[in-house]
Write a protein that holds these residues in place. Structure first.
Motif, short mmCIF file in Angstrom:
data_model
loop_
_atom_site.label_atom_id
_atom_site.label_comp_id
_atom_site.label_asym_id
_atom_site.label_seq_id
_atom_site.Cartn_x
_atom_site.Cartn_y
_atom_site.Cartn_z
N SER A 129 0.84 -1.21 0.00
CA SER A 129 0.00 0.00 0.00
C SER A 129 0.87 1.25 0.00
CB SER A 129 -0.93 0.01 1.23
OG SER A 129 -1.86 -1.04 1.13
N GLN B 59 -6.99 1.01 -0.29
CA GLN B 59 -7.39 -0.24 0.34
C GLN B 59 -8.59 -0.03 1.26
OE1 GLN B 59 -4.10 -2.23 2.21
NE2 GLN B 59 -5.30 -4.09 2.62
N ASP C 215 -5.87 -1.01 -4.88
CA ASP C 215 -5.22 -1.64 -3.73
C ASP C 215 -6.17 -2.67 -3.12
OD1 ASP C 215 -3.67 -2.34 -1.58
OD2 ASP C 215 -3.28 -0.28 -0.92
N GLU C 216 -5.92 -3.93 -3.38
CA GLU C 216 -6.76 -5.04 -2.93
C GLU C 216 -8.24 -4.82 -3.22
OE1 GLU C 216 -5.73 -7.25 0.46
OE2 GLU C 216 -3.68 -6.49 0.56
MG MG Z 1 -2.02 -2.90 2.04
#
Ligand code: MG
Ligand code: ADP
Length: 231
Positions: free
Chosen positions: A42, A62, A142-143
């Motif tokens: 991140s 995220q 991010d994810e």
């Molecule tokens: Mg992360």
């Protein structure tokens, strides 16, 4: 436009979260960033967004922080605002991009719901839709599938693959699922302890073992895909 990251270091107090990261991300590819919790994924993507943003990068963090207090429609429309036309309202093209994003992320019917009242998975789809509406050259996620079910993970990843192949868009995606990465990405950025360990276009057991400190096995599916699982 490639993203040429050179010698990026990020520290939080005494902690070096990103240690002299250098890599040139070239266009029209999907990059998957992989590595264990806390290895700096991140931190890396935030640094890329901060340094190279200039309007060409759509970014989905995220986690969302604080109260958003917007409807789904309003939230996705934010993807179309830029400083140059702040009070200009939405053009026909803007409205079309927003409608397409709602459609692609299967959010029809949720437009008037307050963002804050959505489930985690619904929020992730709305955030992805905002990024898609932005229609940027680069999109950094991010994810994006952290709280998504299998069907909606495929929806996001197939959409990304299609935008890359057909519309020549470029993506950097932090993924926790190695097999999603193996299936959809062109290139893998393997990280550990704040460092870039390796970039590769083919995952293998040795590299995965070394970054995740565990033992992976590889199996090949009936349709010839390689699948990795930790033993
Ligand atoms: Mg992360
Ligand atoms: P990842 O996304 O790979 O899980 P992060 O980039 O979020 O990892 O974090 C990398 C390291 O930096 C971790 O050790 C994390 O605890 C630390 N870190 C991240 N953000 C902060 C912060 N705001 N303050 C202090 N430490 C942080």
């Amino acid at each position: 436009m490639s993203i040429n990251a050179q010698n990026i270091t990020v520290t939080y107090g005494k902690k070096t979260a990103l240690d002299n990261f250098s890599f040139e991300f070239t266009e029209e590819k999907i990059y998957a960033v992989l590595g264990p919790n806390g290895c700096g994924k991140s931190t890396l993507v935030k640094a890329l967004v901060n340094k190279y943003a200039n309007g060409n990068i759509a970014y989905v963090a995220q986690e969302t922080l604080g109260v958003i207090n917007l409807t789904v429609q309003e939230y996705i429309e934010l993807g179309r605002y830029n400083p140059g036309k702040f009070f200009g309202g939405l053009s026909e093209e803007d409205k079309n991009k927003v409608m397409q994003a709602i459609d692609v992320m299967e959010l029809a019917g949720l437009e008037n719901r307050l963002f804050d009242t959505l489930s985690g998975g619904e929020k992730q789809r709305v955030m992805a839709a905002r990024a898609l509406a932005q229609d940027a050259l680069w999109t950094i996620l991010d994810e994006p599938s952290a709280s998504l079910d299998v069907k909606h993970t495929s929806l996001i990843m197939n959409t990304v693959r299609q935008l890359c192949d057909q519309d020549k868009k470029s993506f950097i995606i932090v993924l926790h699922d190695i097999n999603d990465a193996a299936r959809y990405a062109d290139e893998f950025i393997l990280m550990k302890d704040g460092k870039l360990v390796k970039s590769t276009n083919k995952l293998d057991v040795e590299d995965l073992n070394s970054i995740y400190d565990t033992n992976f096995e590889k199996i090949t599916s009936k349709d010839g895909r390689e699948l990795f699982y930790a033993t």
